[in-house]
Design a protein around this motif. Structure first.
Motif, PDB file in Angstrom:
ATOM      1  N   ASN A  90      19.540  41.928  43.892  1.00  0.00           N
ATOM      2  CA  ASN A  90      18.853  41.058  44.862  1.00  0.00           C
ATOM      3  C   ASN A  90      18.812  41.767  46.216  1.00  0.00           C
ATOM      4  N   GLY A  91      18.526  43.035  46.135  1.00  0.00           N
ATOM      5  CA  GLY A  91      18.485  43.897  47.307  1.00  0.00           C
ATOM      6  C   GLY A  91      17.953  45.264  46.916  1.00  0.00           C
ATOM      7  N   THR A  92      18.223  46.259  47.762  1.00  0.00           N
ATOM      8  CA  THR A  92      17.622  47.585  47.622  1.00  0.00           C
ATOM      9  C   THR A  92      18.689  48.670  47.613  1.00  0.00           C
ATOM     10  N   LEU A  93      18.520  49.640  46.705  1.00  0.00           N
ATOM     11  CA  LEU A  93      19.350  50.837  46.677  1.00  0.00           C
ATOM     12  C   LEU A  93      18.463  52.030  47.004  1.00  0.00           C
ATOM     13  N   ASN A  94      18.826  52.791  48.031  1.00  0.00           N
ATOM     14  CA  ASN A  94      18.106  54.012  48.393  1.00  0.00           C
ATOM     15  C   ASN A  94      18.789  55.214  47.751  1.00  0.00           C
ATOM     16  N   VAL A  95      17.982  56.134  47.226  1.00  0.00           N
ATOM     17  CA  VAL A  95      18.532  57.340  46.619  1.00  0.00           C
ATOM     18  C   VAL A  95      17.656  58.527  47.018  1.00  0.00           C
ATOM     19  N   ILE A 103      11.961  47.343  40.177  1.00  0.00           N
ATOM     20  CA  ILE A 103      10.846  48.220  40.542  1.00  0.00           C
ATOM     21  C   ILE A 103      11.380  49.474  41.217  1.00  0.00           C
ATOM     22  N   LEU A 104      10.533  50.501  41.219  1.00  0.00           N
ATOM     23  CA  LEU A 104      10.823  51.756  41.904  1.00  0.00           C
ATOM     24  C   LEU A 104       9.899  51.862  43.104  1.00  0.00           C
ATOM     25  N   SER A 105      10.474  52.058  44.287  1.00  0.00           N
ATOM     26  CA  SER A 105       9.687  52.140  45.509  1.00  0.00           C
ATOM     27  C   SER A 105      10.025  53.430  46.253  1.00  0.00           C
ATOM     28  N   VAL A 106       9.649  53.492  47.534  1.00  0.00           N
ATOM     29  CA  VAL A 106       9.728  54.730  48.301  1.00  0.00           C
ATOM     30  C   VAL A 106      10.634  54.554  49.522  1.00  0.00           C
ATOM     31  N   VAL A 107      11.578  55.462  49.692  1.00  0.00           N
ATOM     32  CA  VAL A 107      12.420  55.453  50.890  1.00  0.00           C
ATOM     33  C   VAL A 107      11.540  55.581  52.132  1.00  0.00           C
ATOM     34  N   GLY A 108      11.740  54.695  53.088  1.00  0.00           N
ATOM     35  CA  GLY A 108      11.025  54.764  54.350  1.00  0.00           C
ATOM     36  C   GLY A 108       9.605  54.254  54.322  1.00  0.00           C
ATOM     37  N   GLY A 109       9.174  53.708  53.184  1.00  0.00           N
ATOM     38  CA  GLY A 109       7.802  53.243  53.088  1.00  0.00           C
ATOM     39  C   GLY A 109       7.450  52.182  54.108  1.00  0.00           C
ATOM     40  N   ASP A 110       8.427  51.371  54.467  1.00  0.00           N
ATOM     41  CA  ASP A 110       8.175  50.307  55.436  1.00  0.00           C
ATOM     42  C   ASP A 110       8.006  50.831  56.858  1.00  0.00           C
ATOM     43  N   GLN A 111       8.267  52.126  57.057  1.00  0.00           N
ATOM     44  CA  GLN A 111       8.112  52.716  58.384  1.00  0.00           C
ATOM     45  C   GLN A 111       6.873  53.613  58.503  1.00  0.00           C
ATOM     46  N   LYS A 132      10.551  40.207  46.081  1.00  0.00           N
ATOM     47  CA  LYS A 132      11.586  39.465  46.808  1.00  0.00           C
ATOM     48  C   LYS A 132      11.277  37.974  46.868  1.00  0.00           C
ATOM     49  N   ALA A 133       9.995  37.640  46.984  1.00  0.00           N
ATOM     50  CA  ALA A 133       9.588  36.241  47.094  1.00  0.00           C
ATOM     51  C   ALA A 133       9.422  35.574  45.730  1.00  0.00           C
ATOM     52  N   GLY A 134       9.587  36.327  44.665  1.00  0.00           N
ATOM     53  CA  GLY A 134       9.347  35.815  43.327  1.00  0.00           C
ATOM     54  C   GLY A 134      10.516  35.021  42.776  1.00  0.00           C
ATOM     55  N   PRO A 135      10.365  34.539  41.530  1.00  0.00           N
ATOM     56  CA  PRO A 135      11.342  33.628  40.948  1.00  0.00           C
ATOM     57  C   PRO A 135      12.458  34.291  40.145  1.00  0.00           C
ATOM     58  N   ILE A 136      12.459  35.615  40.068  1.00  0.00           N
ATOM     59  CA  ILE A 136      13.368  36.301  39.151  1.00  0.00           C
ATOM     60  C   ILE A 136      14.362  37.158  39.934  1.00  0.00           C
ATOM     61  N   PRO A 137      15.664  37.135  39.568  1.00  0.00           N
ATOM     62  CA  PRO A 137      16.618  38.053  40.180  1.00  0.00           C
ATOM     63  C   PRO A 137      16.106  39.493  40.068  1.00  0.00           C
ATOM     64  N   TYR A 138      16.312  40.285  41.102  1.00  0.00           N
ATOM     65  CA  TYR A 138      15.619  41.575  41.153  1.00  0.00           C
ATOM     66  C   TYR A 138      16.507  42.691  41.677  1.00  0.00           C
ATOM     67  N   SER A 139      16.012  43.905  41.461  1.00  0.00           N
ATOM     68  CA  SER A 139      16.592  45.102  42.075  1.00  0.00           C
ATOM     69  C   SER A 139      15.449  46.028  42.471  1.00  0.00           C
ATOM     70  N   ILE A 140      15.558  46.615  43.655  1.00  0.00           N
ATOM     71  CA  ILE A 140      14.594  47.601  44.120  1.00  0.00           C
ATOM     72  C   ILE A 140      15.322  48.931  44.285  1.00  0.00           C
ATOM     73  N   VAL A 141      14.830  49.963  43.612  1.00  0.00           N
ATOM     74  CA  VAL A 141      15.338  51.318  43.807  1.00  0.00           C
ATOM     75  C   VAL A 141      14.295  52.068  44.635  1.00  0.00           C
ATOM     76  N   ARG A 142      14.708  52.519  45.799  1.00  0.00           N
ATOM     77  CA  ARG A 142      13.825  53.327  46.637  1.00  0.00           C
ATOM     78  C   ARG A 142      14.255  54.780  46.539  1.00  0.00           C
ATOM     79  N   ALA A 143      13.324  55.655  46.184  1.00  0.00           N
ATOM     80  CA  ALA A 143      13.619  57.080  46.052  1.00  0.00           C
ATOM     81  C   ALA A 143      12.827  57.883  47.071  1.00  0.00           C
ATOM     82  N   THR A 144      13.351  59.058  47.404  1.00  0.00           N
ATOM     83  CA  THR A 144      12.609  59.990  48.245  1.00  0.00           C
ATOM     84  C   THR A 144      11.553  60.704  47.383  1.00  0.00           C
ATOM     85  N   GLN A 145      10.855  61.667  47.967  1.00  0.00           N
ATOM     86  CA  GLN A 145       9.743  62.330  47.268  1.00  0.00           C
ATOM     87  C   GLN A 145      10.254  63.156  46.087  1.00  0.00           C
ATOM     88  N   PHE A 146       9.509  63.102  44.980  1.00  0.00           N
ATOM     89  CA  PHE A 146       9.927  63.804  43.761  1.00  0.00           C
ATOM     90  C   PHE A 146       9.691  65.312  43.881  1.00  0.00           C
TER      91      PHE A 146
END
Length: 243
Positions: free
Chosen positions: A178-183, A92-100, A118-132
């Protein structure tokens, strides 16, 4: 590898599809226009069947209190279908700092989406990006009154959609984090300054006035929407993108 790109006809999705196919993979775009509805579940099973990885780039149609329900339902439907299909990687694609940014419903909704994955059954990757960078025009339109654009001094780190798409495609084709990459983009600037840079680069009669109460970004504290630590820094500068 075969990829099911949900939201694959949008700004980011269409570029991810092109990038993966150019790299020798098979990336298939799915969206309401192709008969896939992540809320009703129509076409979801068929979309993910046979895929090695699912890339979910859908987004809530609103930024208000309805957005959490969108991400809850869409993720539930996609994860259930992907698990049954034996998909080995979910991105999935998410947002840098969204949790704050807990005082805005949309950011809480994006954190909910991350938590579901994260709680699901499938190996995952989260890409967090800043504003476009592509969204600056819309951001300014929200607080335009006549010839005046009111913008706060909230620090942003704009990133080009192409750089986001390149990162998503790379991560999706790799081993699950199985974690998050911020860009983020290479430059951090106050939003009001970004507005002035934007208007100066175009034929536009509007003037930016600094107003730390104006618009959605006024609710953001400090520099939480910028990258920190070991984030990846994309190459495209905003001034280059404008030209």
């Amino acid at each position: 590898m075969k990829f099911a790109v949900i939201g694959g006809t949008g700004l980011i999705g269409s570029q991810v599809v092109r990038k993966l196919n150019a790299g020798g993979h098979e990336a298939v775009p799915h969206s309401p226009s192709t008969g896939v509805d992540v809320i009703t579940g129509q076409g979801v099973k068929e979309a993910v069947t046979g895929a090695d990885a699912v890339i979910n780039l859908t987004n809530s149609p609103t930024f208000d209190d309805a957005s959490p329900a969108f991400f809850q339902t869409s993720m539930d439907n996609l994860l259930a279908a992907a698990q049954k299909a034996g998909v080995g990687h979910f991105v999935i694609l998410s947002v840098v700092g969204g949790d704050q940014v807990t005082n805005l419903a949309y950011y809480r909704a994006k954190v909910l989406q991350e938590d579901i994955l994260k709680a699901g059954p499938i190996p995952y990757s989260i890409v967090r990006a800043t504003q476009f960078m592509e969204f600056m025009g819309a951001v300014m339109s929200w607080t335009t009154e006549g010839d005046t654009v009111r913008l706060p001094t909230t620090p942003l780190q704009p990133i080009a959609a192409q750089d986001v798409s390149d990162t998503v495609a790379e991560v999706a084709a790799g081993t699950p984090l199985n974690g998050t990459l911020n860009v983020g983009g290479p430059d951090v600037r106050p939003l009001d300054e970004l507005g002035r840079i934007t208007l100066n680069a175009r034929t536009d009669g509007r003037t930016v006035v600094t107003d730390d109460t104006a618009g959605m970004f006024a609710a953001v504290d400090g520099d939480v929407l910028t990258t920190h630590g070991d984030a990846r820094i994309a190459p495209t500068h905003y001034t280059d993108w404008l030209t």
